[in-house]
Design an enzyme around this catalytic site. Structure first.
Site, PDB file in Angstrom:
ATOM      1  N   ASN A  72      40.419  34.533  34.304  1.00 41.32           N
ATOM      2  CA  ASN A  72      41.556  35.404  34.586  1.00 41.32           C
ATOM      3  C   ASN A  72      41.489  35.995  35.994  1.00 41.32           C
ATOM      4  OD1 ASN A  72      42.987  35.264  32.135  1.00 41.32           O
ATOM      5  ND2 ASN A  72      41.539  36.662  31.157  1.00 41.32           N
ATOM      6  N   HIS A  73      42.652  36.282  36.531  1.00 40.05           N
ATOM      7  CA  HIS A  73      42.780  36.996  37.799  1.00 40.05           C
ATOM      8  C   HIS A  73      43.054  38.474  37.506  1.00 40.05           C
ATOM      9  CE1 HIS A  73      43.045  33.620  40.841  1.00 40.05           C
ATOM     10  NE2 HIS A  73      42.980  32.986  39.683  1.00 40.05           N
ATOM     11  N   PRO A  74      42.849  39.351  38.489  1.00 36.75           N
ATOM     12  CA  PRO A  74      43.013  40.792  38.258  1.00 36.75           C
ATOM     13  C   PRO A  74      44.481  41.221  38.283  1.00 36.75           C
ATOM     14  CG  PRO A  74      42.282  40.403  40.505  1.00 36.75           C
ATOM     15  CD  PRO A  74      42.305  39.060  39.830  1.00 36.75           C
ATOM     16  N   THR A  75      45.138  41.082  37.150  1.00 41.16           N
ATOM     17  CA  THR A  75      46.574  41.364  37.082  1.00 41.16           C
ATOM     18  C   THR A  75      46.911  42.833  37.325  1.00 41.16           C
ATOM     19  OG1 THR A  75      46.391  41.640  34.680  1.00 41.16           O
ATOM     20  CG2 THR A  75      46.979  39.450  35.489  1.00 41.16           C
ATOM     21  N   LEU A  80      46.786  39.424  43.152  1.00 40.05           N
ATOM     22  CA  LEU A  80      46.026  38.546  42.266  1.00 40.05           C
ATOM     23  C   LEU A  80      44.991  37.719  43.024  1.00 40.05           C
ATOM     24  CD1 LEU A  80      49.133  37.118  40.390  1.00 40.05           C
ATOM     25  CD2 LEU A  80      47.492  38.737  39.432  1.00 40.05           C
TER      26      LEU A  80
END
Length: 215
Positions: A72-75, A80
């Site tokens: 996951n990316h840092p939403t 991002l």
């Protein structure tokens, strides 16, 4: 094709394998990338897979082009992009953000024994897949998959049970995946010719302690 070896995993020359624990008779095919992963005895990974931070049981069947733990990316951040957590690649004097990578590692994927993951499937972070489950080709798995079920689609949903709950419990108690190599060979014709319930009936009868009442 070289014969599989109990003492040395068969890793294709183009595969990239790092910081992994590999069991007996393991095979990793061409162009696959496997990192920070434990791969149990007899499990195999076909071509072009990407696998990171996964605990995989024995006899896992992983088809080509599968991605497991698609990170996951840092939403929640303003961006991002990975320049924030891979800052060392972009800025002189900046370091990578180790806390972010530890956050990713805290969402390890867990895969049971004798699981089949079909071609092109994607398993998202934090998912647990139970023993004997089947993941359909192209599925995107975003939530846990119960043992001995078949799921597919985007997002993956239950298609049907592979075994009944009771048969699954009996199979888990039998735990054939823990048998010695010679015992697996002696049972080869039964694996080939018996339906699952008949197989369990036969080997339960040989091990009376397995005749316990299901709870």
């Amino acid at each position: 094709m070289p014969k599989l070896n109990e003492h040395k995993p068969l890793i294709h020359a183009t595969a990239d394998v790092e910081r992994c624990t590999l069991g007996r008779f393991v095979e990793i095919e061409a162009r696959s990338r496997v990192s920070e992963t434990a791969l149990g005895d007899y499990s195999y990974v076909m071509q072009d897979c990407s696998i990171w931070c996964v605990a995989i049981g024995k006899f896992a069947n992983i088809a080509a082009a599968v991605r497991i733990n698609a990170t996951n990316h840092p939403t929640w951040r303003a961006t991002l992009h990975h320049f924030t957590y891979r800052a060392g690649d972009y800025f002189e004097g900046a370091g990578d953000e180790e806390e972010f990578f530890e956050w990713r590692r805290s969402h390890q994927v867990t895969i049971g024994h004798d699981v089949w993951i079909g071609h092109g499937a994607t398993i998202l972070p934090g998912v647990t897949i139970g023993n004997g489950a089947v993941i359909g080709a192209g599925a995107v798995v975003s939530s846990d998959v119960a043992p001995y079920t078949i799921v597919g689609g985007v997002p993956a949903r239950l298609i049907r049970e592979r075994f009944t709950r009771r048969l699954g419990q009996r199979m888990d108690r039998l735990a054939w995946w823990d048998w010695e190599h010679d015992k697996l060979f002696s049972a080869l014709n039964d694996f080939r010719s018996f339906a699952a319930e008949d197989f369990v009936d036969r080997y339960e009868a040989m091990t009376p302690i397995l005749h316990q009442t299901d709870t």
